[in-house]
Design a protein around this motif. Structure first.
Motif, PDB file in Angstrom:
ATOM      1  N   ARG A   1     -14.046  -4.104  -6.552  1.00 32.49           N
ATOM      2  CA  ARG A   1     -12.633  -4.279  -6.938  1.00 32.49           C
ATOM      3  C   ARG A   1     -11.850  -4.958  -5.816  1.00 32.49           C
ATOM      4  NH1 ARG A   1      -9.702   0.766  -8.824  1.00 32.49           N
ATOM      5  NH2 ARG A   1      -8.425  -0.727  -9.982  1.00 32.49           N
ATOM      6  N   TYR A   2     -12.064  -4.509  -4.581  1.00 36.90           N
ATOM      7  CA  TYR A   2     -11.364  -5.127  -3.451  1.00 36.90           C
ATOM      8  C   TYR A   2     -11.826  -6.564  -3.249  1.00 36.90           C
ATOM      9  CZ  TYR A   2      -8.733  -1.067  -2.065  1.00 36.90           C
ATOM     10  OH  TYR A   2      -7.826  -0.029  -2.037  1.00 36.90           O
ATOM     11  N   GLU A   3     -13.127  -6.805  -3.375  1.00 31.20           N
ATOM     12  CA  GLU A   3     -13.640  -8.164  -3.230  1.00 31.20           C
ATOM     13  C   GLU A   3     -13.000  -9.086  -4.263  1.00 31.20           C
ATOM     14  OE1 GLU A   3     -15.382 -11.504  -1.851  1.00 31.20           O
ATOM     15  OE2 GLU A   3     -15.200  -9.572  -0.833  1.00 31.20           O
TER      16      GLU A   3
ATOM     17  N   GLU B   1      -8.327  -0.271   5.091  1.00 31.12           N
ATOM     18  CA  GLU B   1      -7.585  -1.184   5.959  1.00 31.12           C
ATOM     19  C   GLU B   1      -6.382  -0.518   6.622  1.00 31.12           C
ATOM     20  OE1 GLU B   1     -10.100  -3.355   3.210  1.00 31.12           O
ATOM     21  OE2 GLU B   1      -8.620  -1.773   2.890  1.00 31.12           O
TER      22      GLU B   1
ATOM     23  N   PHE C   1      -5.570   0.034  -0.329  1.00 35.76           N
ATOM     24  CA  PHE C   1      -6.031  -0.438   0.981  1.00 35.76           C
ATOM     25  C   PHE C   1      -6.290   0.729   1.936  1.00 35.76           C
ATOM     26  CE2 PHE C   1      -3.985  -4.361  -0.558  1.00 35.76           C
ATOM     27  CZ  PHE C   1      -5.046  -5.232  -0.386  1.00 35.76           C
TER      28      PHE C   1
ATOM     29  N   ARG D   1     -15.588   0.365  -6.022  1.00 34.20           N
ATOM     30  CA  ARG D   1     -14.377   0.144  -5.221  1.00 34.20           C
ATOM     31  C   ARG D   1     -14.530  -1.109  -4.364  1.00 34.20           C
ATOM     32  NH1 ARG D   1     -14.183   5.767  -5.297  1.00 34.20           N
ATOM     33  NH2 ARG D   1     -15.417   6.014  -3.426  1.00 34.20           N
ATOM     34  N   ARG D   2     -15.692  -1.284  -3.761  1.00 37.34           N
ATOM     35  CA  ARG D   2     -15.920  -2.502  -2.950  1.00 37.34           C
ATOM     36  C   ARG D   2     -15.779  -3.756  -3.809  1.00 37.34           C
ATOM     37  NH1 ARG D   2     -21.071  -0.045   0.002  1.00 37.34           N
ATOM     38  NH2 ARG D   2     -20.011   1.037   1.689  1.00 37.34           N
TER      39      ARG D   2
ATOM     40  N   ALA E   1      -2.690  -2.711  -3.815  1.00 33.43           N
ATOM     41  CA  ALA E   1      -3.858  -1.825  -3.863  1.00 33.43           C
ATOM     42  C   ALA E   1      -3.649  -0.736  -2.812  1.00 33.43           C
ATOM     43  CB  ALA E   1      -5.147  -2.603  -3.577  1.00 33.43           C
TER      44      ALA E   1
ATOM     45  N   THR F   1       0.825  -1.189   0.000  1.00 41.38           N
ATOM     46  CA  THR F   1       0.000   0.000   0.000  1.00 41.38           C
ATOM     47  C   THR F   1       0.866   1.248   0.000  1.00 41.38           C
ATOM     48  OG1 THR F   1      -1.844   1.119   1.109  1.00 41.38           O
ATOM     49  CG2 THR F   1      -0.239   0.037   2.516  1.00 41.38           C
TER      50      THR F   1
ATOM     51  N   VAL G   1      -9.373  -9.834  -3.037  1.00 42.50           N
ATOM     52  CA  VAL G   1      -9.343 -10.579  -1.771  1.00 42.50           C
ATOM     53  C   VAL G   1      -9.867 -11.999  -1.976  1.00 42.50           C
ATOM     54  CG1 VAL G   1     -10.255 -10.686   0.586  1.00 42.50           C
ATOM     55  CG2 VAL G   1      -9.391  -8.517  -0.332  1.00 42.50           C
TER      56      VAL G   1
ATOM     57  N   GLN H   1      -4.524  -4.945  -8.025  1.00 42.33           N
ATOM     58  CA  GLN H   1      -5.897  -4.491  -8.253  1.00 42.33           C
ATOM     59  C   GLN H   1      -6.067  -3.845  -9.626  1.00 42.33           C
ATOM     60  OE1 GLN H   1      -7.387  -1.062  -6.027  1.00 42.33           O
ATOM     61  NE2 GLN H   1      -9.171  -2.287  -5.512  1.00 42.33           N
TER      62      GLN H   1
END
Length: 175
Positions: A62-64, A89, A86, A59-60, A84, A10, A67, A35
């Motif tokens: 993309r992170y899902e 986080e 993050f 964005r959610r 990413a 990050t 992950v 990402q």
């Protein structure tokens, strides 16, 4: 590698997350989950505006995507390096702990950091369209706390030094 690990790369734009993440993944023989590589073509194809009204949901998603892919890699015995921002986080310890628990392996958050002037020079040099808004008013862009260190446990790495030195610093900090 008998024990899997997860490394989260990050930092602000132009800190070299992808470049150094690639080196870390190669050194660990881990899967590289960037990402931008995994979701970028889809975001571009649908013409999505990450800063627009649907940006948060996108964005959610993309992170899902990265992950869930990391979970699959870990399930078959392959360590992962996730690249990413993050943002959530690194600024919310509870969110970091939830991600760490979800991955279920020792997880290290690597915070690449460099002075704003270095990042502006790198963004200018790469000439990417995604940086145009940032470069229009860099002082305003960087005044948003983007360069503040994470609240979550992390390993700080000076992104203004050469990538091989960064790699060595990261590898010595891993479990």
């Amino acid at each position: 590698m008998s024990t899997q690990i997860a490394v989260l790369m990050t930092g602000a734009p132009a800190t070299g997350k992808s470049t150094v993440g690639r080196l870390v993944a190669r050194a660990l023989k881990a899967a590289l989950l960037d990402q931008d590589v995994i979701t970028g073509p889809l975001v571009e194809a649908i013409g999505a505006d990450l800063d627009g009204p649907s940006g948060l949901a996108l964005r959610r998603a993309r992170y899902e995507s990265i992950v869930a892919t990391a979970e699959d890699c870990l399930a078959v015995g392959v360590s992962v390096v996730l690249v990413a921002p993050f943002t959530t986080e690194r600024t919310d310890v509870d969110a970091y702990r939830q991600l760490e628990a979800r991955l279920g392996v020792p997880t290290t958050l690597v915070w690449l950091t460099a002075p704003a002037a270095v990042l502006v020079a790198r963004m200018t040099a790469r000439g990417a369209l995604r940086d145009a808004g940032k470069l229009a008013d860099p002082d305003a862009y960087f005044s948003t706390g983007l360069l503040a260190p994470p609240a979550a446990p992390h390993v700080a790495v000076d992104a203004s030094v050469d990538p091989v030195t960064q790699l060595e610093n990261i590898l010595t900090s891993l479990p």
